[in-house]
Scaffold this motif. Sequence first.
Motif, PDB file in Angstrom:
ATOM      1  N   VAL A   8     -15.532   6.674  11.155  1.00 30.86           N
ATOM      2  CA  VAL A   8     -14.709   7.326  12.243  1.00 30.86           C
ATOM      3  C   VAL A   8     -13.157   6.993  12.147  1.00 30.86           C
ATOM      4  N   ALA A   9     -12.416   8.173  12.378  1.00 24.48           N
ATOM      5  CA  ALA A   9     -10.656   7.908  12.045  1.00 24.48           C
ATOM      6  C   ALA A   9     -10.137   8.407  13.275  1.00 24.48           C
ATOM      7  N   LEU A  10      -9.215   7.740  13.865  1.00 28.30           N
ATOM      8  CA  LEU A  10      -8.537   8.000  14.935  1.00 28.30           C
ATOM      9  C   LEU A  10      -7.055   8.408  14.202  1.00 28.30           C
ATOM     10  N   GLN A  11      -6.654   9.461  14.279  1.00 32.59           N
ATOM     11  CA  GLN A  11      -5.321   9.921  13.739  1.00 32.59           C
ATOM     12  C   GLN A  11      -4.377  10.031  14.841  1.00 32.59           C
ATOM     13  N   ILE A  12      -3.078   9.607  14.671  1.00 37.27           N
ATOM     14  CA  ILE A  12      -2.109   9.649  15.481  1.00 37.27           C
ATOM     15  C   ILE A  12      -0.770  10.308  14.853  1.00 37.27           C
ATOM     16  N   GLY A  13      -0.230  11.331  15.539  1.00 38.08           N
ATOM     17  CA  GLY A  13       0.937  12.032  14.980  1.00 38.08           C
ATOM     18  C   GLY A  13       2.056  12.283  15.738  1.00 38.08           C
ATOM     19  N   TRP A  14       3.156  12.289  15.404  1.00 37.00           N
ATOM     20  CA  TRP A  14       4.415  12.714  16.022  1.00 37.00           C
ATOM     21  C   TRP A  14       5.207  13.483  15.163  1.00 37.00           C
ATOM     22  N   ASP A  15       6.455  13.979  15.712  1.00 37.78           N
ATOM     23  CA  ASP A  15       7.253  14.746  14.884  1.00 37.78           C
ATOM     24  C   ASP A  15       6.384  15.873  14.254  1.00 37.78           C
ATOM     25  N   GLU A  16       6.835  16.405  13.140  1.00 33.14           N
ATOM     26  CA  GLU A  16       6.046  17.439  12.124  1.00 33.14           C
ATOM     27  C   GLU A  16       4.898  16.718  11.438  1.00 33.14           C
ATOM     28  N   GLU A  17       5.584  15.826  10.600  1.00 31.55           N
ATOM     29  CA  GLU A  17       4.769  15.382   9.556  1.00 31.55           C
ATOM     30  C   GLU A  17       4.254  13.782   9.544  1.00 31.55           C
ATOM     31  N   ASP A  18       4.680  12.924  10.557  1.00 23.31           N
ATOM     32  CA  ASP A  18       4.381  11.622  10.633  1.00 23.31           C
ATOM     33  C   ASP A  18       2.961  11.638  11.246  1.00 23.31           C
ATOM     34  N   VAL A  19       2.051  10.967  10.414  1.00 22.41           N
ATOM     35  CA  VAL A  19       0.647  10.772  10.792  1.00 22.41           C
ATOM     36  C   VAL A  19       0.119   9.227  10.525  1.00 22.41           C
ATOM     37  N   ILE A  20      -0.544   8.470  11.247  1.00 26.22           N
ATOM     38  CA  ILE A  20      -1.228   7.493  10.770  1.00 26.22           C
ATOM     39  C   ILE A  20      -2.722   7.746  11.132  1.00 26.22           C
ATOM     40  N   SER A  21      -3.463   6.704  10.592  1.00 23.55           N
ATOM     41  CA  SER A  21      -4.989   7.023  10.592  1.00 23.55           C
ATOM     42  C   SER A  21      -5.497   5.756  10.697  1.00 23.55           C
ATOM     43  N   ILE A  22      -6.364   5.575  11.681  1.00 24.47           N
ATOM     44  CA  ILE A  22      -6.809   3.929  11.905  1.00 24.47           C
ATOM     45  C   ILE A  22      -8.458   4.286  11.898  1.00 24.47           C
ATOM     46  N   GLY A  23      -9.046   3.681  10.816  1.00 23.19           N
ATOM     47  CA  GLY A  23     -10.324   3.847  10.301  1.00 23.19           C
ATOM     48  C   GLY A  23     -11.424   2.659  11.402  1.00 23.19           C
ATOM     49  N   PHE A  24     -12.659   3.222  11.582  1.00 21.44           N
ATOM     50  CA  PHE A  24     -13.368   2.274  12.358  1.00 21.44           C
ATOM     51  C   PHE A  24     -14.752   2.448  11.500  1.00 21.44           C
TER      52      PHE A  24
END
Length: 168
Positions: free
Chosen positions: A60-76
């Motif tokens: 399971v991944a939680l993706q968090i994004g801001w602006d138009e292209e910045d995204v981080i992904s945290i895996g469980f």
Amino acid sequence: MFKEIAFPEFIGETEQAVVLVVPALDQDLSVLFNRFHEGEEIDYWFKWELKSGETDGFMVALQIGWDEEDVISIGFTFDMWEYLPVITKRSNLVLMTDWALIEEGIAAGMDKMGRFRPKALLVRDVGQGIDELSSTVAEQAMFSEKSTELIQLLEILQRSFVSGYNMH
């Protein structure tokens, strides 16, 4: 821009939030933290996704994004799935990239001018989207050879809903 999936080194909880320490995201989030500390209002979004690997099974991944292209992904990973109902129940998630905040407390978040500027991001209502993730998992379970793992995840996610209803 999509980055690699980072994994929490620590998962804990308080009465108000689940705390994740993910030092691997320090560089990815440093500019965002600076913008927050300067008082900038930044709209961010998040979503929960099911990821499958060729040999690793599911994550399971939680993706968090801001602006138009910045995204981080945290895996469980499979071993972390039991925390998903807790995350939903607490509703808030604090994402920290610096172990010092856990080890030293508030003093670690102070800058040279005495201002509190922790490397932390508060994600509110983080349980939103778990219902969509649950639907995705149920759909995948019908067609996957690894359906026992997905059924187990589905059962865990359903506990998230029960927990959520008990809070009202």
